[in-house]
Design an enzyme around this catalytic site. Structure first.
Site, PDB file in Angstrom:
ATOM      1  N   ASP A  14       0.810  -1.230   0.000  1.00 20.18           N
ATOM      2  CA  ASP A  14       0.000   0.000   0.000  1.00 20.18           C
ATOM      3  C   ASP A  14       0.837   1.272   0.000  1.00 20.18           C
ATOM      4  O   ASP A  14       0.429   2.301   0.552  1.00 20.18           O
ATOM      5  CB  ASP A  14      -0.969   0.002   1.207  1.00 20.18           C
ATOM      6  CG  ASP A  14      -1.858  -1.217   1.209  1.00 20.18           C
ATOM      7  OD1 ASP A  14      -2.186  -1.711   0.117  1.00 20.18           O
ATOM      8  OD2 ASP A  14      -2.206  -1.688   2.310  1.00 20.18           O
ATOM      9  N   LYS A  17       1.704   2.107  -5.126  1.00 23.81           N
ATOM     10  CA  LYS A  17       2.220   1.552  -6.392  1.00 23.81           C
ATOM     11  C   LYS A  17       1.249   1.808  -7.546  1.00 23.81           C
ATOM     12  O   LYS A  17       1.662   2.103  -8.654  1.00 23.81           O
ATOM     13  CB  LYS A  17       2.456   0.040  -6.248  1.00 23.81           C
ATOM     14  CG  LYS A  17       3.484  -0.318  -5.195  1.00 23.81           C
ATOM     15  CD  LYS A  17       3.586  -1.817  -4.996  1.00 23.81           C
ATOM     16  CE  LYS A  17       2.362  -2.449  -4.388  1.00 23.81           C
ATOM     17  NZ  LYS A  17       2.056  -2.051  -3.001  1.00 23.81           N
ATOM     18  N   GLY A  41      -4.526  -4.390  -3.730  1.00 21.84           N
ATOM     19  CA  GLY A  41      -5.522  -3.357  -4.007  1.00 21.84           C
ATOM     20  C   GLY A  41      -4.760  -2.128  -4.452  1.00 21.84           C
ATOM     21  O   GLY A  41      -4.110  -1.476  -3.636  1.00 21.84           O
ATOM     22  N   HIS A  42      -4.792  -1.853  -5.740  1.00 23.88           N
ATOM     23  CA  HIS A  42      -4.011  -0.740  -6.295  1.00 23.88           C
ATOM     24  C   HIS A  42      -4.966   0.376  -6.717  1.00 23.88           C
ATOM     25  O   HIS A  42      -5.810   0.179  -7.593  1.00 23.88           O
ATOM     26  CB  HIS A  42      -3.160  -1.224  -7.472  1.00 23.88           C
ATOM     27  CG  HIS A  42      -2.125  -2.233  -7.065  1.00 23.88           C
ATOM     28  ND1 HIS A  42      -1.355  -2.927  -7.952  1.00 23.88           N
ATOM     29  CD2 HIS A  42      -1.734  -2.656  -5.836  1.00 23.88           C
ATOM     30  CE1 HIS A  42      -0.531  -3.735  -7.297  1.00 23.88           C
ATOM     31  NE2 HIS A  42      -0.758  -3.592  -6.010  1.00 23.88           N
ATOM     32  N   GLN A 224       2.069  -5.967  -3.356  1.00 20.64           N
ATOM     33  CA  GLN A 224       2.516  -6.075  -1.960  1.00 20.64           C
ATOM     34  C   GLN A 224       3.813  -5.266  -1.767  1.00 20.64           C
ATOM     35  O   GLN A 224       4.091  -4.380  -2.552  1.00 20.64           O
ATOM     36  CB  GLN A 224       2.707  -7.540  -1.531  1.00 20.64           C
ATOM     37  CG  GLN A 224       1.409  -8.305  -1.357  1.00 20.64           C
ATOM     38  CD  GLN A 224       0.791  -8.818  -2.643  1.00 20.64           C
ATOM     39  OE1 GLN A 224       1.469  -9.423  -3.457  1.00 20.64           O
ATOM     40  NE2 GLN A 224      -0.478  -8.588  -2.839  1.00 20.64           N
TER      41      GLN A 224
HETATM   42  P1  GDP Z   1      -0.827   0.289  -3.528  1.00 21.52           P
HETATM   43  O1  GDP Z   1      -1.398  -0.991  -3.047  1.00 21.52           O
HETATM   44  O2  GDP Z   1       0.637   0.393  -3.302  1.00 21.52           O
HETATM   45  O3  GDP Z   1      -1.205   0.591  -4.946  1.00 21.52           O
HETATM   46  O4  GDP Z   1      -1.487   1.445  -2.642  1.00 21.52           O
HETATM   47  P2  GDP Z   1      -3.049   1.551  -2.239  1.00 21.52           P
HETATM   48  O5  GDP Z   1      -3.802   1.986  -3.420  1.00 21.52           O
HETATM   49  O6  GDP Z   1      -3.501   0.332  -1.540  1.00 21.52           O
HETATM   50  O7  GDP Z   1      -2.978   2.676  -1.136  1.00 21.52           O
HETATM   51  C1  GDP Z   1      -2.475   3.948  -1.401  1.00 21.52           C
HETATM   52  C2  GDP Z   1      -3.574   4.985  -1.067  1.00 21.52           C
HETATM   53  O8  GDP Z   1      -3.014   6.273  -1.004  1.00 21.52           O
HETATM   54  C3  GDP Z   1      -4.649   5.066  -2.146  1.00 21.52           C
HETATM   55  O9  GDP Z   1      -5.867   5.403  -1.531  1.00 21.52           O
HETATM   56  C4  GDP Z   1      -4.164   6.211  -3.028  1.00 21.52           C
HETATM   57  O10 GDP Z   1      -5.220   6.860  -3.710  1.00 21.52           O
HETATM   58  C5  GDP Z   1      -3.564   7.133  -1.997  1.00 21.52           C
HETATM   59  N1  GDP Z   1      -2.425   7.947  -2.453  1.00 21.52           N
HETATM   60  C6  GDP Z   1      -1.422   7.604  -3.311  1.00 21.52           C
HETATM   61  N2  GDP Z   1      -0.505   8.597  -3.380  1.00 21.52           N
HETATM   62  C7  GDP Z   1      -0.938   9.575  -2.541  1.00 21.52           C
HETATM   63  C8  GDP Z   1      -0.400  10.828  -2.138  1.00 21.52           C
HETATM   64  O11 GDP Z   1       0.670  11.263  -2.548  1.00 21.52           O
HETATM   65  N3  GDP Z   1      -1.122  11.541  -1.221  1.00 21.52           N
HETATM   66  C9  GDP Z   1      -2.288  11.104  -0.705  1.00 21.52           C
HETATM   67  N4  GDP Z   1      -2.904  11.861   0.183  1.00 21.52           N
HETATM   68  N5  GDP Z   1      -2.827   9.908  -1.067  1.00 21.52           N
HETATM   69  C10 GDP Z   1      -2.151   9.157  -1.951  1.00 21.52           C
HETATM   70  P1  IMO Z   2      -0.870  -4.195  -2.258  1.00 15.35           P
HETATM   71  O1  IMO Z   2      -0.429  -4.740  -3.600  1.00 15.35           O
HETATM   72  C1  IMO Z   2      -0.874  -4.636   2.060  1.00 15.35           C
HETATM   73  C2  IMO Z   2      -0.868  -8.700   3.680  1.00 15.35           C
HETATM   74  C3  IMO Z   2      -2.096  -9.167   4.423  1.00 15.35           C
HETATM   75  C4  IMO Z   2      -1.471 -10.103   5.426  1.00 15.35           C
HETATM   76  C5  IMO Z   2      -0.349 -10.757   4.632  1.00 15.35           C
HETATM   77  C6  IMO Z   2      -0.713 -12.119   4.058  1.00 15.35           C
HETATM   78  O2  IMO Z   2      -2.172  -3.501  -2.297  1.00 15.35           O
HETATM   79  O3  IMO Z   2       0.228  -3.422  -1.622  1.00 15.35           O
HETATM   80  P2  IMO Z   2      -2.246 -12.826   2.011  1.00 15.35           P
HETATM   81  O4  IMO Z   2      -3.709 -12.590   1.745  1.00 15.35           O
HETATM   82  O5  IMO Z   2      -1.347 -12.255   0.972  1.00 15.35           O
HETATM   83  O6  IMO Z   2      -1.938 -14.254   2.321  1.00 15.35           O
HETATM   84  O7  IMO Z   2      -1.962 -12.035   3.386  1.00 15.35           O
HETATM   85  O8  IMO Z   2      -0.050  -9.856   3.568  1.00 15.35           O
HETATM   86  N1  IMO Z   2      -1.097  -8.195   2.310  1.00 15.35           N
HETATM   87  C7  IMO Z   2      -1.058  -6.896   1.973  1.00 15.35           C
HETATM   88  N2  IMO Z   2      -0.890  -5.801   2.724  1.00 15.35           N
HETATM   89  N3  IMO Z   2      -1.005  -4.497   0.727  1.00 15.35           N
HETATM   90  C8  IMO Z   2      -1.146  -5.599  -0.046  1.00 15.35           C
HETATM   91  O9  IMO Z   2      -1.145  -5.539  -1.390  1.00 15.35           O
HETATM   92  C9  IMO Z   2      -1.229  -6.870   0.575  1.00 15.35           C
HETATM   93  N4  IMO Z   2      -1.399  -8.127   0.127  1.00 15.35           N
HETATM   94  C10 IMO Z   2      -1.303  -8.933   1.192  1.00 15.35           C
HETATM   95  O10 IMO Z   2      -2.774  -8.102   5.035  1.00 15.35           O
HETATM   96  O11 IMO Z   2      -0.881  -9.370   6.471  1.00 15.35           O
HETATM   97 MG    MG Z   3      -2.900  -1.686  -1.797  1.00 13.77          MG
END
Ligand code: GDP
Ligand code: IMO
Ligand code: MG
Length: 424
Positions: A14, A17, A41-42, A224
């Site tokens: 998270d 990416k 979850g991207h 991840q």
């Molecule tokens: P990922 O799994 O690495 O793609 O990241 P996620 O999407 O799970 O979580 C990142 C969260 O931060 C999402 O809700 C994005 O919309 C938000 N986000 C990304 N870059 C920024 C930023 O520079 N500032 C803020 N406030 N939110 C951001």
């Molecule tokens: P993105 O791509 C954050 C975490 C789960 C748990 C551990 C194992 O959005 O960054 P799993 O279901 O993979 O067997 O769970 O890994 N986890 C993540 N945490 N971002 C993710 O993906 C994750 N994918 C798995 O919360 O701790």
């Molecule tokens: Mg994510």
């Protein structure tokens, strides 16, 4: 010259990416996802719209880009179908530009059931998985009885393999009334899904090789984070794939020289979802503030993310194991209001300072973070698009990180939207 970049999360996932891949996809021809599954979850925010993708590469949002799902991914065909429907509902046309390797292993309903049963059996030692069946699907792959995309197109083979699962998984499936235990139903569902998947099947390794030879630019999308890597992360509190750079090679079938640059994505502070050690975790009002301002709730499960200060020790580990050459630092704006910002520079273990992550989890669980404190900038940086326009204290914060990690910063994100970005 345009570079083939790999986008790797450097923390516990998270990091942002999705946003970075979407942004850099503008300059690429091809985007390839290499590991993980629908546990990811991207998030991508464009034109007041928010898209959350789990399996399909974030590059699909940019019109016309070719997207590949590699053999290293575990593909949940039902989740995939839902995601395709989501794209259609958003007016995004994926036809003739989204392809899947026939060697990709499937995550099937019984994997999710097993994931849930295993978590339950772990009791207080549960890992906090996303319950998307990821671990059980990778177990089957490594045990060499997984079911792969290619099997969908041979009904007899598919049935035989599912029957074999019935024997192997009797402990979980026999007598269960959970619909996920119903293999006949799964078989029927897969027969229908095969129709959707057939035109998307491609030898991803070969397609990437050819694209590379033709001078196309490729973006490799990791899921991840490095600290969740099954070998090099906080095992057993990890995911079941290699989230680090090696996963891109085996997960797509490419040679190392196809990757010109490894970009590490780093959130300006740290978060983690699920269980496991987190040395800089803040379980106080400051941690709550980070969660509220940063809107730190899981994009896949909606769970509140654990929050804490930036951990340079963990980041040194991530930079080293991935060969990270440049950093994309995200969510800088979330730190705007803090009068004091802390950075963990060392861990204290058995009364001694150390600068590297101990690989023994029992040790990592007991380390105390040693912090350096910096003054906050206390002004709004949201949407800033130039490094020079950042407040001096924010620049110092970023420069401190780059100096410590001995890598350059290529990008700073100052908001969730595509344009809220500083390209350095
Ligand atoms: P990922 O799994 O690495 O793609 O990241 P996620 O999407 O799970 O979580 C990142 C969260 O931060 C999402 O809700 C994005 O919309 C938000 N986000 C990304 N870059 C920024 C930023 O520079 N500032 C803020 N406030 N939110 C951001
Ligand atoms: P993105 O791509 C954050 C975490 C789960 C748990 C551990 C194992 O959005 O960054 P799993 O279901 O993979 O067997 O769970 O890994 N986890 C993540 N945490 N971002 C993710 O993906 C994750 N994918 C798995 O919360 O701790
Ligand atoms: Mg994510």
């Amino acid at each position: 010259m345009k570079k083939n970049r790999a986008i790797i999360g450097c923390q516990w996932g998270d990091e942002g990416k999705g946003k970075i891949v979407d942004l850099l996809a503008a300059d690429a021809d091809v985007i390839a996802r290499f590991q993980g599954g629908a546990n990811a979850g991207h998030t991508i925010c464009v034109d007041h719209k928010k898209y959350i993708l789990h399996l399909i590469p974030a590059g699909i949002i940019q019109p016309g880009k070719i997207c590949y799902i590699g053999n290293g991914v575990v593909l949940d065909p039902l989740a995939f179908k839902e995601e395709l429907a989501f794209l259609t509902s958003q007016g995004i046309d994926y036809r003739n530009r989204l392809f899947v390797s026939p060697a990709t292993n499937l995550v099937l309903p019984y994997h999710k059931l097993i994931d849930a049963v295993e978590e339950e059996s772990r009791g207080t030692a549960s890992l906090g998985t996303t319950q998307r069946g990821i671990g059980p699907a990778y177990v089957d792959k490594v045990a060499r009885h997984g079911i792969r995309v290619a099997d969908l197109f041979s009904p007899d083979r598919l049935r035989k393999r599912l029957e074999f699962q019935r024997v192997l998984k009797a402990r979980y499936l026999e007598g269960s009334v959970d619909p996920r235990a119903d293999l006949e139903r799964t078989y029927q569902e897969l027969q229908e899904l095969a129709v959707t998947l057939r035109p998307m099947m491609i030898d991803v390794s070969l397609a990437l090789y050819r694209a590379h030879r033709e001078g196309k630019t490729i973006l490799f999308e990791g899921a991840q984070g490095s600290m969740l890597d099954v070998d090099l992360g906080t095992y057993p509190f990890a995911t079941s794939s290699n989230t680090t750079i090696g996963g891109a090679l085996t997960g797509l079938g490419i040679g190392p020289k196809m990757i010109d640059e490894v970009v590490g994505v780093v959130k300006a502070y740290t978060t983690r979802v699920g269980a496991g050690p987190f040395p800089t975790e803040l379980v106080d009002a400051v941690g709550e503030q980070l969660r509220t301002i940063g809107d730190e709730y899981g994009a896949t499960t909606g769970r509140p993310r654990r929050t804490g200060w930036l951990d340079l020790v963990a980041l040194r580990h991530a930079v080293r194991i991935n060969g990270v050459e440049s950093l994309a630092i995200t969510k800088l704006d979330v730190l705007d209001q803090f009068d004091e910002i802390k950075v963990c520079t060392h861990y204290e273990l058995h009364g001694e300072r150390q600068g590297e992550v101990p690989l023994d989890l029992a040790e990592l669980a007991t380390v105390k973070p040693v912090y350096t404190s910096m003054p906050g900038w206390q002004c709004d940086t949201t949407g800033t698009t130039s490094f020079a326009k950042l407040p001096e204290k924010a620049r110092s914060y970023l420069e401190y990180i780059a100096r410590d990690l001995e890598v350059r910063i290529c990008l700073v994100s100052t908001g969730a939207k595509r344009e809220e970005t500083i390209l350095v």
